[in-house]
Write a protein that holds these residues in place. Structure first.
Motif, PDB file in Angstrom:
ATOM      1  N   SER A 129       0.812  -1.210   0.000  1.00  0.00           N
ATOM      2  CA  SER A 129       0.000   0.000   0.000  1.00  0.00           C
ATOM      3  C   SER A 129       0.851   1.268   0.000  1.00  0.00           C
ATOM      4  N   ALA A 130       2.080   1.192   0.470  1.00  0.00           N
ATOM      5  CA  ALA A 130       3.027   2.307   0.441  1.00  0.00           C
ATOM      6  C   ALA A 130       4.426   1.733   0.630  1.00  0.00           C
ATOM      7  N   MET A 131       5.417   2.303  -0.101  1.00  0.00           N
ATOM      8  CA  MET A 131       6.769   1.768  -0.083  1.00  0.00           C
ATOM      9  C   MET A 131       7.766   2.922  -0.051  1.00  0.00           C
ATOM     10  N   ALA A 132       8.798   2.785   0.761  1.00  0.00           N
ATOM     11  CA  ALA A 132       9.812   3.833   0.839  1.00  0.00           C
ATOM     12  C   ALA A 132      11.181   3.221   1.086  1.00  0.00           C
ATOM     13  N   LEU A 133      12.173   3.754   0.392  1.00  0.00           N
ATOM     14  CA  LEU A 133      13.577   3.435   0.643  1.00  0.00           C
ATOM     15  C   LEU A 133      14.324   4.742   0.836  1.00  0.00           C
ATOM     16  N   LEU A 166      13.239   7.395  -1.966  1.00  0.00           N
ATOM     17  CA  LEU A 166      12.288   6.890  -2.957  1.00  0.00           C
ATOM     18  C   LEU A 166      10.978   6.619  -2.240  1.00  0.00           C
ATOM     19  N   LEU A 167       9.907   7.214  -2.722  1.00  0.00           N
ATOM     20  CA  LEU A 167       8.586   7.010  -2.125  1.00  0.00           C
ATOM     21  C   LEU A 167       7.594   6.586  -3.186  1.00  0.00           C
ATOM     22  N   TYR A 168       6.961   5.443  -2.973  1.00  0.00           N
ATOM     23  CA  TYR A 168       5.786   5.052  -3.732  1.00  0.00           C
ATOM     24  C   TYR A 168       4.602   5.183  -2.787  1.00  0.00           C
ATOM     25  N   GLY A 169       3.979   6.349  -2.793  1.00  0.00           N
ATOM     26  CA  GLY A 169       2.819   6.557  -1.936  1.00  0.00           C
ATOM     27  C   GLY A 169       1.590   5.853  -2.470  1.00  0.00           C
ATOM     28  N   THR A 170       1.562   5.674  -3.805  1.00  0.00           N
ATOM     29  CA  THR A 170       0.474   4.967  -4.477  1.00  0.00           C
ATOM     30  C   THR A 170       1.104   3.931  -5.413  1.00  0.00           C
ATOM     31  N   PRO A 171       1.557   2.803  -4.880  1.00  0.00           N
ATOM     32  CA  PRO A 171       2.328   1.850  -5.686  1.00  0.00           C
ATOM     33  C   PRO A 171       1.598   1.308  -6.905  1.00  0.00           C
ATOM     34  N   GLY A 172       0.287   1.213  -6.838  1.00  0.00           N
ATOM     35  CA  GLY A 172      -0.459   0.597  -7.928  1.00  0.00           C
ATOM     36  C   GLY A 172      -0.764   1.510  -9.092  1.00  0.00           C
ATOM     37  N   ALA A 173      -0.320   2.785  -9.036  1.00  0.00           N
ATOM     38  CA  ALA A 173      -0.661   3.739 -10.088  1.00  0.00           C
ATOM     39  C   ALA A 173       0.602   4.352 -10.680  1.00  0.00           C
ATOM     40  N   ALA A 174       0.538   4.710 -11.966  1.00  0.00           N
ATOM     41  CA  ALA A 174       1.678   5.357 -12.612  1.00  0.00           C
ATOM     42  C   ALA A 174       1.932   6.729 -12.008  1.00  0.00           C
ATOM     43  N   GLU A 175       0.865   7.409 -11.622  1.00  0.00           N
ATOM     44  CA  GLU A 175       0.987   8.709 -10.969  1.00  0.00           C
ATOM     45  C   GLU A 175       0.344   8.618  -9.597  1.00  0.00           C
ATOM     46  N   GLY A 176       1.019   9.177  -8.606  1.00  0.00           N
ATOM     47  CA  GLY A 176       0.456   9.203  -7.274  1.00  0.00           C
ATOM     48  C   GLY A 176      -0.532  10.349  -7.117  1.00  0.00           C
ATOM     49  N   ALA A 189      -0.412  11.199  -1.523  1.00  0.00           N
ATOM     50  CA  ALA A 189       0.373   9.957  -1.558  1.00  0.00           C
ATOM     51  C   ALA A 189       1.154   9.897  -2.866  1.00  0.00           C
ATOM     52  N   PRO A 190       2.163  10.767  -3.014  1.00  0.00           N
ATOM     53  CA  PRO A 190       2.878  10.871  -4.288  1.00  0.00           C
ATOM     54  C   PRO A 190       3.836   9.710  -4.545  1.00  0.00           C
ATOM     55  N   ASN A 191       4.142   9.507  -5.812  1.00  0.00           N
ATOM     56  CA  ASN A 191       5.239   8.644  -6.231  1.00  0.00           C
ATOM     57  C   ASN A 191       6.369   9.574  -6.659  1.00  0.00           C
ATOM     58  N   VAL A 192       7.500   9.558  -5.945  1.00  0.00           N
ATOM     59  CA  VAL A 192       8.503  10.604  -6.140  1.00  0.00           C
ATOM     60  C   VAL A 192       9.845  10.175  -5.554  1.00  0.00           C
ATOM     61  N   MET A 193      10.900  10.800  -6.066  1.00  0.00           N
ATOM     62  CA  MET A 193      12.208  10.724  -5.425  1.00  0.00           C
ATOM     63  C   MET A 193      12.590  12.116  -4.952  1.00  0.00           C
ATOM     64  N   LEU A 194      13.164  12.201  -3.762  1.00  0.00           N
ATOM     65  CA  LEU A 194      13.727  13.440  -3.238  1.00  0.00           C
ATOM     66  C   LEU A 194      15.210  13.205  -3.029  1.00  0.00           C
ATOM     67  N   ALA A 195      16.051  14.105  -3.534  1.00  0.00           N
ATOM     68  CA  ALA A 195      17.492  13.875  -3.476  1.00  0.00           C
ATOM     69  C   ALA A 195      18.244  15.187  -3.325  1.00  0.00           C
ATOM     70  N   ASP A 196      19.372  15.146  -2.603  1.00  0.00           N
ATOM     71  CA  ASP A 196      20.250  16.311  -2.530  1.00  0.00           C
ATOM     72  C   ASP A 196      21.462  16.161  -3.452  1.00  0.00           C
ATOM     73  N   ASN A 197      21.490  15.056  -4.211  1.00  0.00           N
ATOM     74  CA  ASN A 197      22.521  14.816  -5.221  1.00  0.00           C
ATOM     75  C   ASN A 197      21.815  14.148  -6.390  1.00  0.00           C
ATOM     76  N   MET A 198      21.522  14.923  -7.421  1.00  0.00           N
ATOM     77  CA  MET A 198      20.741  14.397  -8.534  1.00  0.00           C
ATOM     78  C   MET A 198      21.454  13.273  -9.297  1.00  0.00           C
ATOM     79  N   PRO A 199      22.756  13.376  -9.573  1.00  0.00           N
ATOM     80  CA  PRO A 199      23.433  12.240 -10.210  1.00  0.00           C
ATOM     81  C   PRO A 199      23.360  10.967  -9.368  1.00  0.00           C
TER      82      PRO A 199
END
Length: 208
Positions: free
Chosen positions: A31-35, A51-61, A65-75
């Motif tokens: 139902s929700a996944m995060a690393l 890495l957050l899959y707030g809505t794992p079953g959908a292409a868009e969150g 409940a977004p599907n998104v990555m948050l990073a302080d180093n884009m590479p």
């Protein structure tokens, strides 16, 4: 007893921390996944990535409940997505994987005590604040796993695992649904909420 060979052969892919939370619904589906990654060394430098899959079953969150990555180093975010996350079947098969947006993380902080009852990681940026909470922590276990025992199927991995019996994913103050489940790793039973410290991934010579 001294090691017969104190140097692990192969190429270090990356090393750092990699806690995660995989919540399940009453039917056993995610139902929700995060690393979360706090990388001390990689070919593209140090950094922190969520890495957050707030809505794992959908292409868009959704907004809540977004599907998104948050990073302080884009590479680093791109490196982990291609070379690590993309080799984990549970995360690669999610509909959002290919077009996953990456946003800039502006603050990252941890609280609590992994030797105690509660530990958290909070990542904020571009209008999002994601808090990962691990509770009812178990005793640590040192692991040395071979490629056939890890999700990528390619690496040798060394780590310290602290399992959690309860966990939460909170987005902008909103609690995502789901509960911690059981999983089997390297033949022993653990949970789908975990703190991995001192985690090092090595590509053996035949793969590197």
């Amino acid at each position: 007893m001294p090691l017969t060979d104190p140097i692990t052969p192969g190429v270090v892919d990356w090393t750092g921390e990699n806690p995660g939370i995989l919540l399940k619904d009453t039917d056993g589906n995610f139902s929700a996944m995060a690393l979360f990654f706090r990388v001390a060394w990689s070919p593209v430098g140090q950094g922190q990535v969520l890495l957050l899959y707030g809505t794992p079953g959908a292409a868009e969150g959704t907004v809540g409940a977004p599907n998104v990555m948050l990073a302080d180093n884009m590479p680093l975010a791109a490196f982990l997505k291609e070379n690590f996350i993309g080799k984990l079947p549970a995360f690669r098969s999610v509909p959002a994987f290919d077009a996953l947006p990456v946003k800039l993380a502006q603050t990252v902080r941890s609280t609590g005590d992994p030797m105690g009852h509660r530990y958290t990681e909070t990542v904020s940026g571009e209008g999002l604040t994601v808090e990962l909470v691990w509770e009812d922590l178990g005793p640590p276990r040192a692991l040395e796993l071979m490629p056939n025992q890890v999700g990528t199927g390619q690496h040798t991995m060394f780590t310290l695992l602290v399992p959690a019996n309860d966990a939460k994913i909170i987005v902008n103050g909103h609690l995502l649904p789901g509960a911690v489940g059981e999983r089997i790793q390297a033949g022993f039973k653990t949970t789908t909420a975990f703190l991995y410290f001192s985690e090092t991934w090595v590509l053996p010579p035949e793969v590197a």
